[in-house]
Design an enzyme around this catalytic site. Structure first.
Site, PDB file in Angstrom:
ATOM      1  N   SER A   1       0.854  -1.180   0.000  1.00  0.00           N
ATOM      2  CA  SER A   1       0.000   0.000   0.000  1.00  0.00           C
ATOM      3  C   SER A   1       0.890   1.231   0.000  1.00  0.00           C
ATOM      4  CB  SER A   1      -0.873  -0.003   1.253  1.00  0.00           C
ATOM      5  OG  SER A   1      -1.530   1.224   1.427  1.00  0.00           O
TER       6      SER A   1
ATOM      7  N   TYR B   1      -1.411  -0.511  10.627  1.00  0.00           N
ATOM      8  CA  TYR B   1      -1.636  -0.986   9.254  1.00  0.00           C
ATOM      9  C   TYR B   1      -0.449  -0.612   8.370  1.00  0.00           C
ATOM     10  CZ  TYR B   1      -3.332  -1.141   4.473  1.00  0.00           C
ATOM     11  OH  TYR B   1      -3.450  -1.381   3.125  1.00  0.00           O
TER      12      TYR B   1
END
Length: 177
Positions: A148, A158
């Site tokens: 990501s 995350y």
């Protein structure tokens, strides 16, 4: 030049939700000619994605998988190999993100921290190693890990876990070349 994956087989994790990126990866691989194993923690959703692809003339199978569980991951790879005869591609897309707490790291719940890393990083590693063992024995295969842009923001657990996926991918590329 059009991508052709005719005769190839692929697993896509995190493919249990219509409209989500995993389902889009599964559809793109199917459109390119691959037989697709749509896998997700939501087994009914993965089955529905596979049924939709099958109804449109593609070869697809759904499977429930918990990528944080080594036995579940191995069963997924074994089922895909049994069903399609081989595993050529795995797209490691499954992750937890949207449901995570939005608190400072000093207040972050330890159980949630562990879940983020169990799924996003350890789960990716488990899928890579299970697929790589099969691919090495066959002498070919492709592993695609989805990280990501958020991996480089380092603002949440995350993002830290996804930076770990980037590092894991580099390690695997060096060891499996």
């Amino acid at each position: 030049m059009e991508l052709s994956l005719k005769g190839k087989s692929a697993i896509v994790t995190g493919a249990g939700t219509f409209g989500a990126i995993g389902a889009s990866f599964a559809e793109a691989l199917a459109q390119a000619g691959a037989s697709v194993f749509a896998a997700g923690i939501n087994g009914a959703g993965a089955d529905a994605v596979a049924a939709d692809l099958s109804a449109r003339g593609f070869t697809a199978v759904g499977c429930r998988v918990d990528i944080s569980d080594p036995a579940s991951v191995q069963a997924m790879v074994d089922m895909a190999v049994d069903r399609f005869g081989a595993l050529d591609i795995i797209v490691n897309n499954a992750a937890v993100m949207a449901e995570l707490s939005r608190v400072d790291i000093i207040d972050y719940p330890l159980d949630e921290w562990r879940r983020v890393f169990d799924v996003n990083l350890t789960g990716t590693m488990l899928c890579c190693t299970a697929a790589a063992r099969h691919m090495k024995a066959r002498g070919s295969g492709k592993i695609i890990n989805i990280a990501s842009g958020g991996a480089f923001e380092l603002t949440t657990p995350y993002s830290i876990s996804k930076l770990g996926v980037v590092s894991l991918t580099v390690l695997l590329a060096n060891q499996l070349e």
